[in-house]
Design an enzyme around this catalytic site. Structure first.
Site, mmCIF file in Angstrom:
data_model
loop_
_atom_site.group_PDB
_atom_site.id
_atom_site.type_symbol
_atom_site.label_atom_id
_atom_site.label_comp_id
_atom_site.label_asym_id
_atom_site.label_seq_id
_atom_site.Cartn_x
_atom_site.Cartn_y
_atom_site.Cartn_z
ATOM 1 N N CYS A 135 0.835 -1.203 0.000
ATOM 2 C CA CYS A 135 0.000 0.000 0.000
ATOM 3 C C CYS A 135 0.873 1.257 0.000
ATOM 4 O O CYS A 135 1.494 1.563 -1.011
ATOM 5 C CB CYS A 135 -0.968 -0.053 1.183
ATOM 6 S SG CYS A 135 -2.388 1.023 1.014
ATOM 7 N N HIS A 169 -3.418 -5.783 1.085
ATOM 8 C CA HIS A 169 -2.722 -5.984 2.364
ATOM 9 C C HIS A 169 -2.639 -7.470 2.728
ATOM 10 O O HIS A 169 -3.554 -7.989 3.379
ATOM 11 C CB HIS A 169 -3.478 -5.262 3.479
ATOM 12 C CG HIS A 169 -3.333 -3.775 3.443
ATOM 13 N ND1 HIS A 169 -2.379 -3.101 4.177
ATOM 14 C CD2 HIS A 169 -4.000 -2.826 2.743
ATOM 15 C CE1 HIS A 169 -2.471 -1.801 3.950
ATOM 16 N NE2 HIS A 169 -3.459 -1.613 3.078
ATOM 17 N N GLU A 196 -0.936 -8.783 5.031
ATOM 18 C CA GLU A 196 -0.853 -8.960 6.500
ATOM 19 C C GLU A 196 -2.236 -8.974 7.150
ATOM 20 O O GLU A 196 -2.381 -9.382 8.297
ATOM 21 C CB GLU A 196 0.046 -7.880 7.121
ATOM 22 C CG GLU A 196 -0.605 -6.523 7.375
ATOM 23 C CD GLU A 196 -0.717 -5.647 6.124
ATOM 24 O OE1 GLU A 196 -0.489 -6.160 5.007
ATOM 25 O OE2 GLU A 196 -1.056 -4.450 6.279
#
Lengths: 84, 221
Positions: free
Chosen positions: B89, B197, B199
């Site tokens: 990002c 993302h 994560e």
């Protein structure tokens, strides 16, 4: 040392879509303004800078524009310079 | 592998640094170390993540100011050494602004800040960042961005396609990105930048585990 006032204009390149400009154009028409053919939003950066003459100052401003003020992948820049 | 350490970079305004660290340590048992943006000593980390957020308040352009931090200056040698760098990002935006990856990320076409799960096609296996398995595969990852519209000129796009540098493409383009691009790698494959993302997709209880493979691949040589 001479001091200069510089106005840098940074604009999205014509080929890059400007959604904020489009939204503002739409609002302008809702406000009742007629005849708007195109509306694009850029940035203006004002710098006061010292240097030994105009050429040296232009070199500094070129570096700043090319490396920091504008991302030349998507933006063009131009500037005007006034000796104070 | 015991001592393998992933550096997670912290800029003023980063806000996914702890998520990345948690996903690596808690879900994958990979050691992490926070790296403050003013540090330029990368000698004791084996891979680096540039996490999401709003580095330096996104002033001027997203990622534009972060590019001048001592850490990003030191990143050039790190990348040349072949060690892996993952930009997520805002990290992707920083990688394009600093020239590690081509192109730029601009305001979403519809001006919305989009926070959603998206389906992504794995396009290239370069760098081994995604579980390719020899066939085209689809994964689902969350996105959360206002400026994720990938833009590049036609020559750059041709090079990305020809050299298999496009890692991920949106199935349903949410932001107007050129060629539906969601993530790209450098030519060597050791640098990946992506808007989604991974994560945030490392545990079934929060909606999926499709991000695990990418984070785990940080330890690849």
């Amino acid at each position: 040392m001479d001091q200069f006032a510089v106005k840098v204009f940074v604009r999205l390149r014509p080929s890059v879509l400007d959604p904020a400009g489009e939204a503002t154009k739409s609002a302008s028409i809702k406000l009742g303004a007629e005849g708007i053919k195109s509306l694009r939003i850029g940035k203006m950066i004002e710098v006061k800078i010292e240097g030994n003459g105009e050429n040296e100052v232009r070199e500094k401003i070129d570096l700043l524009c090319d490396r920091l003020f504008a991302n030349t992948v998507i933006e063009d820049y131009e500037y005007s310079l006034e000796k104070l | 592998m015991d001592n393998f350490t992933v550096g997670v970079v912290v800029f003023p305004g980063s806000n996914c640094d702890r998520d990345v660290s948690w996903a690596l340590e808690g879900c994958l048992d990979i050691r992490t170390k926070y790296l403050w943006h003013e540090s330029s000593d990368l000698s004791d980390v084996d891979a680096i993540v540039l996490p999401g957020g709003f580095s330096y308040g996104d002033y001027l352009r997203c990622g534009a100011i972060a590019r001048f931090s001592p850490l990003i200056n030191a990143l050039d040698d790190f990348v040349k050494s072949g060690r892996r760098v993952l930009g997520i990002c805002n990290g992707f935006q920083i990688l394009t602004e600093s020239g590690f990856l081509p192109g730029a990320l601009t305001a979403n076409k519809n001006l919305n800040f989009i926070c959603d799960d998206v389906e992504l096609d794995i396009v290239s296996s370069k760098g081994g960042w995604f579980n390719d398995g020899g066939e085209k595969q689809t994964i689902k990852l969350p996105i959360a961005h206002g400026e994720g519209r990938y833009h590049c000129d036609s020559d750059t796009l041709k090079k990305l396609v020809d050299d298999e540098l496009i890692a991920l493409r949106y199935k349903n383009n949410p932001n107007g990105s050129s060629f539906d691009i969601a993530g790209i790698t450098n030519e060597k494959g050791n640098v990946l930048g992506l808007m989604p993302h991974p994560e945030r997709a490392c545990d079934e209880t929060i909606g999926g585990t499709d991000g695990l493979f990418t984070l785990k691949s940080l330890i690849l040589k």
